[in-house]
Design a protein around this motif. Structure first.
Motif, PDB file in Angstrom:
ATOM      1  N   GLU A  12       1.119  -1.045   0.103  1.00 35.75           N
ATOM      2  CA  GLU A  12       0.516  -0.095  -0.294  1.00 35.75           C
ATOM      3  C   GLU A  12       0.954   1.344   0.115  1.00 35.75           C
ATOM      4  O   GLU A  12       1.897   1.327   0.623  1.00 35.75           O
ATOM      5  CB  GLU A  12      -1.034   0.477   1.527  1.00 35.75           C
ATOM      6  N   LEU A  13       1.021   2.549  -0.941  1.00 32.13           N
ATOM      7  CA  LEU A  13       1.093   3.665  -1.069  1.00 32.13           C
ATOM      8  C   LEU A  13       0.195   4.346  -0.232  1.00 32.13           C
ATOM      9  O   LEU A  13      -0.926   4.383  -0.759  1.00 32.13           O
ATOM     10  CB  LEU A  13       0.926   3.945  -2.332  1.00 32.13           C
ATOM     11  N   TYR A  14       0.623   5.277   0.577  1.00 34.15           N
ATOM     12  CA  TYR A  14      -0.711   6.595   1.092  1.00 34.15           C
ATOM     13  C   TYR A  14       0.573   7.308   0.561  1.00 34.15           C
ATOM     14  O   TYR A  14       1.320   8.014   0.688  1.00 34.15           O
ATOM     15  CB  TYR A  14      -0.112   6.271   2.485  1.00 34.15           C
ATOM     16  N   ILE A  15      -0.904   8.400   0.149  1.00 33.13           N
ATOM     17  CA  ILE A  15      -0.605   9.276  -1.341  1.00 33.13           C
ATOM     18  C   ILE A  15      -1.486  10.986  -0.023  1.00 33.13           C
ATOM     19  O   ILE A  15      -2.600  10.602   0.235  1.00 33.13           O
ATOM     20  CB  ILE A  15      -0.669   9.762  -2.247  1.00 33.13           C
ATOM     21  N   LEU A  16      -0.203  11.662  -0.111  1.00 34.67           N
ATOM     22  CA  LEU A  16      -0.874  12.815   0.983  1.00 34.67           C
ATOM     23  C   LEU A  16      -0.730  14.382  -0.060  1.00 34.67           C
ATOM     24  O   LEU A  16       0.196  14.528  -0.994  1.00 34.67           O
ATOM     25  CB  LEU A  16       0.346  13.446   1.943  1.00 34.67           C
ATOM     26  N   GLU A  17      -1.239  14.629  -0.275  1.00 38.07           N
ATOM     27  CA  GLU A  17      -1.799  16.103  -0.681  1.00 38.07           C
ATOM     28  C   GLU A  17      -1.900  17.102  -0.119  1.00 38.07           C
ATOM     29  O   GLU A  17      -3.358  17.447   1.003  1.00 38.07           O
ATOM     30  CB  GLU A  17      -2.728  16.000  -1.507  1.00 38.07           C
ATOM     31  N   ASN A  18      -1.988  18.658  -0.102  1.00 39.92           N
ATOM     32  CA  ASN A  18      -2.225  19.833   0.799  1.00 39.92           C
ATOM     33  C   ASN A  18      -1.972  20.981  -0.837  1.00 39.92           C
ATOM     34  O   ASN A  18      -1.633  20.732  -1.404  1.00 39.92           O
ATOM     35  CB  ASN A  18      -0.694  20.235   1.407  1.00 39.92           C
ATOM     36  N   GLU A  19      -3.613  20.950  -0.264  1.00 41.88           N
ATOM     37  CA  GLU A  19      -3.432  22.782  -1.349  1.00 41.88           C
ATOM     38  C   GLU A  19      -2.759  22.056  -3.263  1.00 41.88           C
ATOM     39  O   GLU A  19      -2.845  23.298  -3.396  1.00 41.88           O
ATOM     40  CB  GLU A  19      -2.712  23.575  -1.154  1.00 41.88           C
ATOM     41  N   GLY A  20      -3.847  21.364  -3.242  1.00 41.85           N
ATOM     42  CA  GLY A  20      -3.730  21.160  -4.778  1.00 41.85           C
ATOM     43  C   GLY A  20      -2.486  20.277  -5.332  1.00 41.85           C
ATOM     44  O   GLY A  20      -1.869  20.506  -6.452  1.00 41.85           O
ATOM     45  N   PHE A  21      -1.269  19.511  -4.776  1.00 41.78           N
ATOM     46  CA  PHE A  21       0.340  18.994  -4.451  1.00 41.78           C
ATOM     47  C   PHE A  21       0.095  18.236  -3.765  1.00 41.78           C
ATOM     48  O   PHE A  21      -0.767  18.005  -3.063  1.00 41.78           O
ATOM     49  CB  PHE A  21       0.836  20.141  -4.340  1.00 41.78           C
ATOM     50  N   VAL A  22       0.885  17.040  -4.483  1.00 44.06           N
ATOM     51  CA  VAL A  22       1.085  15.669  -3.774  1.00 44.06           C
ATOM     52  C   VAL A  22       2.289  16.271  -3.190  1.00 44.06           C
ATOM     53  O   VAL A  22       3.368  16.198  -3.657  1.00 44.06           O
ATOM     54  CB  VAL A  22       1.615  14.723  -4.325  1.00 44.06           C
ATOM     55  N   ILE A  23       2.087  15.589  -1.968  1.00 43.51           N
ATOM     56  CA  ILE A  23       3.912  16.101  -1.651  1.00 43.51           C
ATOM     57  C   ILE A  23       4.204  14.892  -0.494  1.00 43.51           C
ATOM     58  O   ILE A  23       5.521  15.175  -0.054  1.00 43.51           O
ATOM     59  CB  ILE A  23       3.119  17.455  -0.705  1.00 43.51           C
ATOM     60  N   GLU A  24       3.406  14.455  -0.684  1.00 44.65           N
ATOM     61  CA  GLU A  24       4.983  12.521   0.525  1.00 44.65           C
ATOM     62  C   GLU A  24       3.541  11.970  -0.237  1.00 44.65           C
ATOM     63  O   GLU A  24       2.091  11.378  -0.373  1.00 44.65           O
ATOM     64  CB  GLU A  24       3.817  13.193   1.623  1.00 44.65           C
ATOM     65  N   VAL A  25       4.794  10.898  -0.113  1.00 44.19           N
ATOM     66  CA  VAL A  25       3.899   8.948  -0.283  1.00 44.19           C
ATOM     67  C   VAL A  25       4.716   8.502   0.431  1.00 44.19           C
ATOM     68  O   VAL A  25       6.121   8.347   0.481  1.00 44.19           O
ATOM     69  CB  VAL A  25       4.803   8.282  -1.913  1.00 44.19           C
ATOM     70  N   THR A  26       4.270   7.535   1.460  1.00 40.32           N
ATOM     71  CA  THR A  26       4.871   6.381   2.157  1.00 40.32           C
ATOM     72  C   THR A  26       4.197   4.952   1.930  1.00 40.32           C
ATOM     73  O   THR A  26       3.455   5.069   0.857  1.00 40.32           O
ATOM     74  CB  THR A  26       4.245   7.171   3.861  1.00 40.32           C
ATOM     75  N   PHE A  27       5.211   4.212   2.664  1.00 39.49           N
ATOM     76  CA  PHE A  27       4.814   2.757   2.247  1.00 39.49           C
ATOM     77  C   PHE A  27       3.982   2.080   3.385  1.00 39.49           C
ATOM     78  O   PHE A  27       4.940   2.394   4.455  1.00 39.49           O
ATOM     79  CB  PHE A  27       6.118   2.103   2.406  1.00 39.49           C
ATOM     80  N   ASP A  28       3.359   1.268   2.896  1.00 41.41           N
ATOM     81  CA  ASP A  28       2.244   0.061   4.424  1.00 41.41           C
ATOM     82  C   ASP A  28       2.230   0.922   5.484  1.00 41.41           C
ATOM     83  O   ASP A  28       2.591   0.396   6.724  1.00 41.41           O
ATOM     84  CB  ASP A  28       3.455  -0.431   4.185  1.00 41.41           C
ATOM     85  N   GLY A  29       1.341   2.371   5.444  1.00 44.15           N
ATOM     86  CA  GLY A  29       1.314   2.282   7.056  1.00 44.15           C
ATOM     87  C   GLY A  29       1.718   3.810   7.470  1.00 44.15           C
ATOM     88  O   GLY A  29       1.640   3.950   8.433  1.00 44.15           O
ATOM     89  N   GLU A  30       3.552   4.294   6.820  1.00 44.06           N
ATOM     90  CA  GLU A  30       3.801   5.139   7.591  1.00 44.06           C
ATOM     91  C   GLU A  30       3.789   6.018   8.251  1.00 44.06           C
ATOM     92  O   GLU A  30       2.605   6.345   6.443  1.00 44.06           O
ATOM     93  CB  GLU A  30       5.320   4.865   6.764  1.00 44.06           C
ATOM     94  N   PRO A  31       3.889   6.948   9.368  1.00 45.05           N
ATOM     95  CA  PRO A  31       3.202   8.255   9.178  1.00 45.05           C
ATOM     96  C   PRO A  31       4.271   9.569   8.525  1.00 45.05           C
ATOM     97  O   PRO A  31       4.543   9.043   7.894  1.00 45.05           O
ATOM     98  CB  PRO A  31       3.682   8.243  10.370  1.00 45.05           C
ATOM     99  N   PHE A  32       2.873   9.529   7.514  1.00 43.57           N
ATOM    100  CA  PHE A  32       3.763  11.253   7.420  1.00 43.57           C
ATOM    101  C   PHE A  32       4.247  11.970   8.215  1.00 43.57           C
ATOM    102  O   PHE A  32       3.875  12.335   9.233  1.00 43.57           O
ATOM    103  CB  PHE A  32       1.968  11.609   6.748  1.00 43.57           C
ATOM    104  N   VAL A  33       5.440  11.696   7.388  1.00 38.60           N
ATOM    105  CA  VAL A  33       6.718  12.781   7.835  1.00 38.60           C
ATOM    106  C   VAL A  33       6.017  14.556   8.244  1.00 38.60           C
ATOM    107  O   VAL A  33       5.951  15.499   8.932  1.00 38.60           O
ATOM    108  CB  VAL A  33       7.546  13.028   7.418  1.00 38.60           C
ATOM    109  N   VAL A  34       5.444  14.639   6.640  1.00 39.00           N
ATOM    110  CA  VAL A  34       5.185  16.380   7.016  1.00 39.00           C
ATOM    111  C   VAL A  34       4.359  17.199   7.612  1.00 39.00           C
ATOM    112  O   VAL A  34       4.097  18.142   8.769  1.00 39.00           O
ATOM    113  CB  VAL A  34       4.798  17.210   5.362  1.00 39.00           C
TER     114      VAL A  34
END
Length: 164
Positions: A12-34
């Protein structure tokens, strides 16, 4: 901030978006650093940007896409941003080593710093840090030492490498 989960052949890839930009991708439920750094909780929601990211990842993993056309944004030092731009310029199906990247950015002695910037890439796959391998074609660390993920990506792109 919004996120979605994409089920890829490598987990699983977790994809984080903020204000219309993809800002982070993590693997297997790792917490988003941003979001952790900013003290903001991400909401699970399928925004248009996240839907498009999942679509393009589907195409990539099926072998139908070689580059991504997504609004990307990651915060880093000017040096890190230079390295990430060099990573983004590595063509699909090709690899470079750390010394190659150092030469590309005009700083041939910065090989170790290149490795650190590569590790801090918050957008793996989208900014293809997996295409950086050892000078001897061996695998080097990836996404917190997840070399099995790097293997899958290199095999997908038919990039030759040596397992040690």
């Amino acid at each position: 901030m919004y996120y979605t989960v994409y089920t890829a052949p490598l987990g699983e890839l977790y994809i984080l978006e903020n204000e219309g930009f993809v800002i982070e991708v993590t693997f297997d439920g790792e917490p988003f650093v941003v979001s952790k750094q900013q003290g903001i909780s991400a909401i699970k929601e399928e925004t248009p940007v996240l839907v498009e990211a999942k679509k393009q990842l589907d195409e990539y993993f099926k072998g139908d896409r070689q580059t991504f056309d997504l609004p990307l944004k990651q915060a880093g030092t000017p040096f890190q941003e230079q390295v990430w731009a060099a990573l983004s310029a590595i063509p699909y199906g090709e690899s470079r080593n750390y010394a190659d990247i150092a030469k590309t950015i005009g700083n041939p002695k910065a090989v170790r710093a290149i490795g650190q910037a590569n590790r801090r890439n918050a957008l793996p796959i989208l900014v293809p840090c997996h295409r950086v391998i050892g000078k001897d074609r061996s695998l080097t660390g990836y996404a917190g030492s997840k070399t099995e993920i790097k293997e899958v990506l290199l095999e997908l792109e038919r990039i030759p490498f040596i397992k040690k």
